[in-house]
Design a protein around this motif. Structure first.
Motif, PDB file in Angstrom:
ATOM      1  N   MET A 266       0.853  -1.206   0.000  1.00 18.86           N
ATOM      2  CA  MET A 266       0.000   0.000   0.000  1.00 18.86           C
ATOM      3  C   MET A 266       0.880   1.246   0.000  1.00 18.86           C
ATOM      4  N   ALA A 267       0.361   2.327  -0.535  1.00 26.55           N
ATOM      5  CA  ALA A 267       1.149   3.543  -0.699  1.00 26.55           C
ATOM      6  C   ALA A 267       1.652   4.067   0.625  1.00 26.55           C
ATOM      7  N   ASP A 268       2.735   4.825   0.549  1.00 20.52           N
ATOM      8  CA  ASP A 268       3.338   5.384   1.754  1.00 20.52           C
ATOM      9  C   ASP A 268       2.453   6.411   2.441  1.00 20.52           C
ATOM     10  N   THR A 269       1.372   6.794   1.799  1.00 19.63           N
ATOM     11  CA  THR A 269       0.490   7.792   2.407  1.00 19.63           C
ATOM     12  C   THR A 269      -0.352   7.196   3.535  1.00 19.63           C
ATOM     13  N   TYR A 270      -0.343   5.887   3.691  1.00 18.00           N
ATOM     14  CA  TYR A 270      -1.157   5.249   4.726  1.00 18.00           C
ATOM     15  C   TYR A 270      -0.357   5.100   6.021  1.00 18.00           C
ATOM     16  N   PHE A 271      -1.063   5.285   7.106  1.00 13.88           N
ATOM     17  CA  PHE A 271      -0.404   5.289   8.426  1.00 13.88           C
ATOM     18  C   PHE A 271      -1.289   4.568   9.436  1.00 13.88           C
ATOM     19  N   GLY A 272      -0.653   3.770  10.281  1.00 10.05           N
ATOM     20  CA  GLY A 272      -1.369   3.063  11.334  1.00 10.05           C
ATOM     21  C   GLY A 272      -1.073   3.679  12.685  1.00 10.05           C
ATOM     22  N   ALA A 273      -2.121   4.056  13.413  1.00 15.48           N
ATOM     23  CA  ALA A 273      -1.971   4.658  14.745  1.00 15.48           C
ATOM     24  C   ALA A 273      -2.680   3.790  15.763  1.00 15.48           C
ATOM     25  N   ILE A 274      -1.968   3.461  16.833  1.00 12.22           N
ATOM     26  CA  ILE A 274      -2.522   2.637  17.911  1.00 12.22           C
ATOM     27  C   ILE A 274      -2.468   3.433  19.202  1.00 12.22           C
ATOM     28  N   LEU A 275      -3.572   3.461  19.940  1.00  5.04           N
ATOM     29  CA  LEU A 275      -3.615   4.119  21.238  1.00  5.04           C
ATOM     30  C   LEU A 275      -4.000   3.089  22.290  1.00  5.04           C
TER      31      LEU A 275
ATOM     32  N   MET B 275      -8.226  -0.344  23.749  1.00  8.96           N
ATOM     33  CA  MET B 275      -7.124  -0.150  22.821  1.00  8.96           C
ATOM     34  C   MET B 275      -7.723   0.028  21.428  1.00  8.96           C
ATOM     35  N   GLU B 276      -7.154   0.953  20.654  1.00  7.96           N
ATOM     36  CA  GLU B 276      -7.715   1.260  19.337  1.00  7.96           C
ATOM     37  C   GLU B 276      -6.631   1.296  18.272  1.00  7.96           C
ATOM     38  N   LEU B 277      -7.009   0.853  17.089  1.00  2.00           N
ATOM     39  CA  LEU B 277      -6.165   0.974  15.898  1.00  2.00           C
ATOM     40  C   LEU B 277      -6.926   1.755  14.841  1.00  2.00           C
ATOM     41  N   SER B 278      -6.259   2.729  14.235  1.00  2.52           N
ATOM     42  CA  SER B 278      -6.831   3.468  13.114  1.00  2.52           C
ATOM     43  C   SER B 278      -5.820   3.492  11.980  1.00  2.52           C
ATOM     44  N   ILE B 279      -6.263   3.086  10.807  1.00  2.00           N
ATOM     45  CA  ILE B 279      -5.434   3.182   9.606  1.00  2.00           C
ATOM     46  C   ILE B 279      -6.032   4.268   8.723  1.00  2.00           C
ATOM     47  N   VAL B 280      -5.227   5.277   8.405  1.00  2.00           N
ATOM     48  CA  VAL B 280      -5.735   6.424   7.654  1.00  2.00           C
ATOM     49  C   VAL B 280      -4.844   6.714   6.455  1.00  2.00           C
TER      50      VAL B 280
ATOM     51  N   GLN C 186     -10.246   7.563   6.814  1.00  2.00           N
ATOM     52  CA  GLN C 186      -9.961   6.401   7.653  1.00  2.00           C
ATOM     53  C   GLN C 186     -10.400   5.152   6.901  1.00  2.00           C
ATOM     54  N   VAL C 187      -9.472   4.214   6.703  1.00  2.00           N
ATOM     55  CA  VAL C 187      -9.797   3.003   5.946  1.00  2.00           C
ATOM     56  C   VAL C 187     -10.058   1.814   6.845  1.00  2.00           C
ATOM     57  N   GLU C 188      -9.642   1.913   8.105  1.00  2.00           N
ATOM     58  CA  GLU C 188      -9.887   0.815   9.041  1.00  2.00           C
ATOM     59  C   GLU C 188      -9.863   1.349  10.465  1.00  2.00           C
ATOM     60  N   HIS C 189     -10.753   0.811  11.285  1.00  2.00           N
ATOM     61  CA  HIS C 189     -10.768   1.148  12.704  1.00  2.00           C
ATOM     62  C   HIS C 189     -11.114  -0.104  13.487  1.00  2.00           C
ATOM     63  N   VAL C 190     -10.256  -0.464  14.432  1.00  2.00           N
ATOM     64  CA  VAL C 190     -10.446  -1.662  15.238  1.00  2.00           C
ATOM     65  C   VAL C 190     -10.329  -1.283  16.709  1.00  2.00           C
ATOM     66  N   THR C 191     -11.237  -1.797  17.520  1.00  2.00           N
ATOM     67  CA  THR C 191     -11.206  -1.530  18.956  1.00  2.00           C
ATOM     68  C   THR C 191     -11.109  -2.847  19.722  1.00  2.00           C
ATOM     69  N   SER C 192     -10.257  -2.866  20.733  1.00  2.00           N
ATOM     70  CA  SER C 192     -10.168  -3.988  21.664  1.00  2.00           C
ATOM     71  C   SER C 192     -10.629  -3.511  23.032  1.00  2.00           C
ATOM     72  N   THR C 193     -11.421  -4.318  23.707  1.00  2.00           N
ATOM     73  CA  THR C 193     -11.951  -3.928  25.020  1.00  2.00           C
ATOM     74  C   THR C 193     -11.024  -4.328  26.163  1.00  2.00           C
TER      75      THR C 193
ATOM     76  N   ASP D  35      -1.829  -6.790   6.869  1.00  2.00           N
ATOM     77  CA  ASP D  35      -2.780  -7.152   5.809  1.00  2.00           C
ATOM     78  C   ASP D  35      -3.053  -5.974   4.880  1.00  2.00           C
ATOM     79  N   TYR D  36      -3.024  -4.774   5.413  1.00  2.00           N
ATOM     80  CA  TYR D  36      -3.234  -3.579   4.595  1.00  2.00           C
ATOM     81  C   TYR D  36      -1.956  -3.110   3.905  1.00  2.00           C
ATOM     82  N   GLY D  37      -0.837  -3.742   4.202  1.00  2.00           N
ATOM     83  CA  GLY D  37       0.415  -3.352   3.571  1.00  2.00           C
ATOM     84  C   GLY D  37       0.981  -2.048   4.096  1.00  2.00           C
ATOM     85  N   VAL D  38       0.576  -1.650   5.284  1.00  2.00           N
ATOM     86  CA  VAL D  38       1.039  -0.398   5.872  1.00  2.00           C
ATOM     87  C   VAL D  38       2.408  -0.612   6.512  1.00  2.00           C
ATOM     88  N   THR D  39       3.335   0.271   6.213  1.00  2.00           N
ATOM     89  CA  THR D  39       4.690   0.134   6.753  1.00  2.00           C
ATOM     90  C   THR D  39       5.017   1.183   7.816  1.00  2.00           C
ATOM     91  N   ARG D  40       4.199   2.225   7.905  1.00  2.00           N
ATOM     92  CA  ARG D  40       4.434   3.280   8.893  1.00  2.00           C
ATOM     93  C   ARG D  40       3.350   3.212   9.962  1.00  2.00           C
TER      94      ARG D  40
END
Length: 509
Positions: A1-10, A16-21, A28-35, A69-74
């Motif tokens: 996936m292009a370098d413009t995509y970024f994964g942020a985890i808080l 706990m949350e993951l957002s891929i933008v 935002q192309v993906e958002h995942v939450t863990s309880t 899976d999204y091919g995000v490297t950053r």
């Protein structure tokens, strides 16, 4: 996936949350939450339990697989300020690194509030219109509440209160075991905490009515914001109607109506009681719910840093520094002149110091707040400045940056870092050198108004092979300034290897 995509985890206290933008488009192309509630007991000053660390590591590995899976490297993982306050927080961060290869970057409450402000400014269409008038941005975190007050599109004050829904929930659990009327006692507890906090808000803001932009109120968001939307506005009456319904409803009804689970439904009552008090305290006219969170703020700031968004919100940091200086009654004329001279020196000496734009910002803040210790005692006020700043949070700055500003302020006056830099062993050698360079510049700027008389209108700077000539334009007697300059300039010579030379030029010959 292009370098413009970024994964942020808080990693937060209760989830706990993951957002891929896509940083370029903001989508935002993906958002995942863990309880996984890794820190649910930290407000009782308890350690984070080992089992929850194992659960958190498993959740993080799952996030990593999604990122792969999204091919995000950053990507980057942040830990919330509330979580960092756990007694064993640093041990837990290291254990998570060993198990997942992910390093947690702790984010201060001031940074959380700042990145939220960035996201609201860029993603909430009504923001520009609202902040022209009195507006309060209120952000709910698990254990704290942040406030940013605006008027005429400028930040007037920023404050953080160590009281949030999760912290209140734990108080309620204790009250139910010890008090005959726990809800009434909890309401009194919230009122006393908010009243005690709010007295530190500037007097001129305590009586004005505010539009309220509310962030982090999940129950209200789920109840009021229409599907497919990210914001909505409601009246105080609508909020009061919601409050009456929530206070008299069963947990089962609330879970179904507000899309909550068994772990989060217990936060409804604490949140409603807290908001009821906050809206009354800030004299809310209208409430604007915005479905954004710290993770949205972090991805927004990453897009700004990467150059995809041409915005600069550092003026909010400077405004917050001015508000802090006003709180400690720093003399404004001296502060303004030192601020002016400090920035001029920094810009003219770039070939000497090789410092960054971020360093310029830190020096700018130090020039504003370096004298706040005078509020306690003018004698050795720099030591008091050091202490106050170490204990303070400032919008937009990390805890480490506040330590740097505290150190620079400590050495702006009679003392010099010299051998005392050993006090900052927790900082790297590069950071200790930054402190020395910034302090050397601030010392010279402060010396130019040592008598607090504003006798110098402007200065010019000339860098020569063996010296730096600073020419002061003034018609006054500058004997005291010259003496202070020569005294404080010695450290500049130690740091940069050039001798500062003071000259005076008359404005009217």
């Amino acid at each position: 996936m292009a370098d413009t995509y970024f994964g942020a985890i808080l990693v937060n206290v209760t989830s706990m949350e993951l957002s891929i933008v896509n940083l370029k488009t903001g989508q935002q192309v993906e958002h995942v939450t863990s309880t996984v509630a890794i820190g649910e007991n930290i407000y009782n000053h308890e350690d984070i339990e080992l089992q929850t660390v194992a659960d958190a590591a498993e959740a993080l590995r799952g996030f990593l697989q999604v990122i792969k899976d999204y091919g995000v490297t950053r990507y980057q993982v942040w830990g919330s300020q509330a979580l960092s306050s756990a007694p064993n927080a640093d041990f837990i961060a290291d254990q998570l690194y060993v198990r997942t290869g992910l390093r947690l970057r702790w984010i201060s409450l001031g940074r959380e509030s700042f990145v939220l402000n960035e996201a609201i400014a860029l993603k909430f269409p009504a923001y520009k219109k609202l902040v022209k008038h009195h507006t309060a941005i209120i952000g709910l975190n698990s254990g704290s509440t942040t406030f940013s007050f605006f008027h005429h599109a400028r930040l007037l004050a920023s404050h953080n209160m160590k009281l949030g829904p999760t912290r209140i929930k734990e108080v309620l659990q204790n009250l139910r075991a010890t008090a005959p009327n726990p809800i009434a006692v909890l309401d009194d507890y919230i009122n006393s905490k908010v009243d005690d906090f709010y007295r530190f808000v500037p007097d001129e803001l305590q009586q004005v009515n505010n539009q309220v932009i509310l962030i982090g109120a999940t129950p209200l968001n789920n109840y009021f914001i229409p599907r497919g939307k990210t914001s909505c506005s409601l009246t105080l009456q609508q909020f009061h109607d919601f409050t009456d319904e929530a206070l008299n409803a069963s947990d089962q009804y609330l879970m179904e109506r507000l899309q909550l689970n068994e772990d989060t439904v217990g936060l409804v009552l604490p949140e409603v009681l807290l908001l009821q008090k906050l809206f009354a305290t800030v004299h809310a006219d209208q409430i604007h719910l915005v479905s954004l969170n710290v993770l949205d703020g972090l991805t927004t700031e990453t897009a700004i840093d990467a150059g995809y968004l041409k915005k600069d919100f550092n003026d909010q940091i400077i405004d917050a520094a001015h508000a802090l200086a006003a709180r400690y009654r720093v003399e404004p004329q001296h502060m303004a002149l030192v601020e002016k001279f400090t920035l001029h020196l920094f810009d003219q000496l770039k070939a000497l110091h090789h410092l960054s734009a971020r360093d310029r910002l830190l020096l700018h803040v130090a020039a504003i707040v370096h004298d706040i210790g005078g509020f306690i005692d003018t004698h050795e006020h720099y030591l008091h400045s050091d202490y106050i700043l170490k204990q303070s949070e400032l919008l937009g700055l990390t805890n480490q940056e506040m330590q740097i500003i505290a150190a620079v302020s400590r050495y702006h006056s009679s003392r010099t870092p010299g051998g005392e830099l050993a006090r900052f062993r927790q900082l790297s050698a590069d950071e200790r050198l930054r402190i020395a360079k910034l302090a050397a510049i601030l010392r010279v700027a402060d010396a130019l108004d040592d008598a607090h008389q504003q006798t110098i209108a402007r200065i010019s700077v000339s860098v020569q092979p063996t010296q730096v000539v600073i020419t002061a334009f003034s018609d006054d007697d500058l004997s005291l300034v010259r003496w202070a300059f020569n005294y404080k300039a010695d450290f500049f010579t130690d740091v940069f290897g050039l001798q500062p030379v003071f000259k005076q030029r008359r404005l009217h010959k």
